[in-house]
Design a protein around this motif. Sequence first.
Motif, PDB file in Angstrom:
ATOM      1  N   HIS A  81       0.835  -1.204   0.000  1.00 35.11           N
ATOM      2  CA  HIS A  81       0.000   0.000   0.000  1.00 35.11           C
ATOM      3  C   HIS A  81       0.870   1.254   0.000  1.00 35.11           C
ATOM      4  N   ARG A  82       1.852   1.277   0.886  1.00 39.98           N
ATOM      5  CA  ARG A  82       2.759   2.431   0.955  1.00 39.98           C
ATOM      6  C   ARG A  82       3.537   2.588  -0.351  1.00 39.98           C
ATOM      7  N   ALA A  83       4.030   1.487  -0.882  1.00 42.21           N
ATOM      8  CA  ALA A  83       4.815   1.547  -2.118  1.00 42.21           C
ATOM      9  C   ALA A  83       3.984   2.075  -3.278  1.00 42.21           C
ATOM     10  N   ALA A  84       2.733   1.642  -3.357  1.00 37.33           N
ATOM     11  CA  ALA A  84       1.871   2.071  -4.458  1.00 37.33           C
ATOM     12  C   ALA A  84       1.601   3.570  -4.396  1.00 37.33           C
ATOM     13  N   TYR A  85       1.229   4.064  -3.233  1.00 37.02           N
ATOM     14  CA  TYR A  85       0.825   5.460  -3.141  1.00 37.02           C
ATOM     15  C   TYR A  85       2.002   6.430  -3.080  1.00 37.02           C
ATOM     16  N   THR A  86       3.085   6.057  -2.417  1.00 37.01           N
ATOM     17  CA  THR A  86       4.252   6.938  -2.456  1.00 37.01           C
ATOM     18  C   THR A  86       4.872   6.911  -3.850  1.00 37.01           C
ATOM     19  N   GLY A  87       4.791   5.765  -4.531  1.00 32.31           N
ATOM     20  CA  GLY A  87       5.273   5.692  -5.900  1.00 32.31           C
ATOM     21  C   GLY A  87       4.492   6.611  -6.820  1.00 32.31           C
ATOM     22  N   ALA A  88       3.176   6.641  -6.626  1.00 30.97           N
ATOM     23  CA  ALA A  88       2.347   7.545  -7.421  1.00 30.97           C
ATOM     24  C   ALA A  88       2.663   8.998  -7.093  1.00 30.97           C
ATOM     25  N   ALA A  89       2.841   9.300  -5.804  1.00 26.19           N
ATOM     26  CA  ALA A  89       3.135  10.679  -5.393  1.00 26.19           C
ATOM     27  C   ALA A  89       4.473  11.157  -5.946  1.00 26.19           C
ATOM     28  N   ARG A  90       5.437  10.266  -6.010  1.00 29.88           N
ATOM     29  CA  ARG A  90       6.777  10.658  -6.481  1.00 29.88           C
ATOM     30  C   ARG A  90       6.814  10.984  -7.961  1.00 29.88           C
ATOM     31  N   ARG A  91       5.750  10.736  -8.654  1.00 28.39           N
ATOM     32  CA  ARG A  91       5.666  11.146 -10.059  1.00 28.39           C
ATOM     33  C   ARG A  91       5.445  12.652 -10.178  1.00 28.39           C
ATOM     34  N   VAL A  92       5.157  13.284  -9.039  1.00 28.02           N
ATOM     35  CA  VAL A  92       4.922  14.733  -9.015  1.00 28.02           C
ATOM     36  C   VAL A  92       6.061  15.407  -8.255  1.00 28.02           C
ATOM     37  N   LEU A  94       8.053  17.814  -5.936  1.00 26.89           N
ATOM     38  CA  LEU A  94       7.706  18.674  -4.808  1.00 26.89           C
ATOM     39  C   LEU A  94       8.977  19.331  -4.286  1.00 26.89           C
ATOM     40  N   PRO A  95       8.871  20.443  -3.547  1.00 21.28           N
ATOM     41  CA  PRO A  95      10.073  21.187  -3.144  1.00 21.28           C
ATOM     42  C   PRO A  95      11.023  20.439  -2.222  1.00 21.28           C
ATOM     43  N   ASP A  96      10.561  19.411  -1.555  1.00 23.84           N
ATOM     44  CA  ASP A  96      11.408  18.587  -0.692  1.00 23.84           C
ATOM     45  C   ASP A  96      10.989  17.138  -0.908  1.00 23.84           C
ATOM     46  N   PRO A  97      11.920  16.241  -1.280  1.00 23.65           N
ATOM     47  CA  PRO A  97      11.542  14.856  -1.556  1.00 23.65           C
ATOM     48  C   PRO A  97      10.929  14.137  -0.359  1.00 23.65           C
ATOM     49  N   ARG A  98      11.184  14.640   0.838  1.00 27.12           N
ATOM     50  CA  ARG A  98      10.607  14.009   2.029  1.00 27.12           C
ATOM     51  C   ARG A  98       9.097  14.220   2.121  1.00 27.12           C
ATOM     52  N   LEU A  99       8.580  15.155   1.345  1.00 30.91           N
ATOM     53  CA  LEU A  99       7.149  15.440   1.385  1.00 30.91           C
ATOM     54  C   LEU A  99       6.313  14.267   0.870  1.00 30.91           C
ATOM     55  N   HIS A 100       6.876  13.461  -0.009  1.00 30.63           N
ATOM     56  CA  HIS A 100       6.101  12.336  -0.539  1.00 30.63           C
ATOM     57  C   HIS A 100       5.752  11.342   0.574  1.00 30.63           C
ATOM     58  N   ASP A 101       6.713  11.064   1.452  1.00 33.68           N
ATOM     59  CA  ASP A 101       6.423  10.186   2.587  1.00 33.68           C
ATOM     60  C   ASP A 101       5.519  10.884   3.590  1.00 33.68           C
ATOM     61  N   LEU A 103       3.201  13.012   2.935  1.00 36.09           N
ATOM     62  CA  LEU A 103       1.835  12.955   2.410  1.00 36.09           C
ATOM     63  C   LEU A 103       1.182  11.621   2.761  1.00 36.09           C
ATOM     64  N   TYR A 104       1.942  10.549   2.626  1.00 30.15           N
ATOM     65  CA  TYR A 104       1.374   9.234   2.962  1.00 30.15           C
ATOM     66  C   TYR A 104       1.012   9.182   4.448  1.00 30.15           C
ATOM     67  N   GLU A 105       1.881   9.686   5.298  1.00 30.35           N
ATOM     68  CA  GLU A 105       1.601   9.685   6.737  1.00 30.35           C
ATOM     69  C   GLU A 105       0.354  10.516   7.040  1.00 30.35           C
ATOM     70  N   ARG A 106       0.208  11.638   6.380  1.00 28.23           N
ATOM     71  CA  ARG A 106      -0.933  12.525   6.637  1.00 28.23           C
ATOM     72  C   ARG A 106      -2.256  11.830   6.356  1.00 28.23           C
ATOM     73  N   HIS A 107      -2.329  11.040   5.306  1.00 25.82           N
ATOM     74  CA  HIS A 107      -3.635  10.467   4.948  1.00 25.82           C
ATOM     75  C   HIS A 107      -4.135   9.483   5.995  1.00 25.82           C
ATOM     76  N   MET A 108      -3.248   9.005   6.864  1.00 28.00           N
ATOM     77  CA  MET A 108      -3.667   8.083   7.926  1.00 28.00           C
ATOM     78  C   MET A 108      -4.136   8.803   9.186  1.00 28.00           C
ATOM     79  N   ALA A 109      -3.968  10.114   9.233  1.00 29.86           N
ATOM     80  CA  ALA A 109      -4.354  10.882  10.419  1.00 29.86           C
ATOM     81  C   ALA A 109      -5.872  11.031  10.491  1.00 29.86           C
ATOM     82  N   PRO A 110      -6.466  10.856  11.668  1.00 32.91           N
ATOM     83  CA  PRO A 110      -7.918  11.043  11.794  1.00 32.91           C
ATOM     84  C   PRO A 110      -8.405  12.392  11.270  1.00 32.91           C
ATOM     85  N   ALA A 111      -7.559  13.422  11.388  1.00 33.86           N
ATOM     86  CA  ALA A 111      -7.959  14.749  10.932  1.00 33.86           C
ATOM     87  C   ALA A 111      -8.136  14.829   9.423  1.00 33.86           C
ATOM     88  N   ALA A 112      -7.579  13.869   8.698  1.00 31.86           N
ATOM     89  CA  ALA A 112      -7.698  13.863   7.237  1.00 31.86           C
ATOM     90  C   ALA A 112      -9.043  13.298   6.770  1.00 31.86           C
TER      91      ALA A 112
END
Length: 232
Positions: A81-92, A94-101, A103-112
């Motif tokens: 699951h992580r590989a699929a979605y971070t792989g998709a995100a890395r096609r875009v 972003l100003p810092d490569p750490r943002l792709h990971d 983003l994945y962490e954020r989607h698991m937060a209840p606030a999301a």
Amino acid sequence: MTVKGVLFDFSGTLFRIESTESWLRAVLAEAELTLPEGELIRAARALEAAGALPGGAFPSQPLPDDLAEVWKVRDKSAELHRAAYTGAARRVPLPDPRLHDALYERHMAPAAWSPYPDAADVLGTLRERGVAVGVVSNIGWDLRPVFREHGLDPYVGAYVLSYEHGIQKPDPRLFRAACDALGVAPEDTLMVGDDRRADGGAAALGCGVHFVDHLPVTRRPEGLRPVLDLIG
């Protein structure tokens, strides 16, 4: 059909993920990074087109062969699951490569996530009527904290998550595991979901199936309420 148990899908059925723009803004704010507004909007649109937000839109463009193979089985394990979605995100870019990971962490937060407006009332009514409730989800992470944070966990008798079983919908075995966990027979069970292929797999067991529209929460205030009419 006497309904003794109702199984619900998670994303697009009981809860809705935040917009791709909100998702990206939250991660940038957490990282104390800024993008010019135009660049942010373009990046959010590109992430959406890439299918990078779990629970959001599917990719609108072909995936590379290696990523496409992972995508097909992404819900069978946390790693896939992580590989699929971070792989998709890395096609875009972003100003810092750490943002792709991030983003994945954020989607698991209840606030999301936001529950649909009628979710609590429908689940509460089912409980009052003595109908067992389960959640069956194609997912790669533990969604229980989302239910706890939003006050819906007390209504759920069992969570059957694809990554914990190595099986993803529409495989009937996942629905069988949910029925067994609730102690109800498939023929006495109703599956409620938004994906006709994935959630429709419950019909192979003899479950009833009811579909809802995967819409923003503001556009589907009472989409779950017909479930109460179906159980009598």
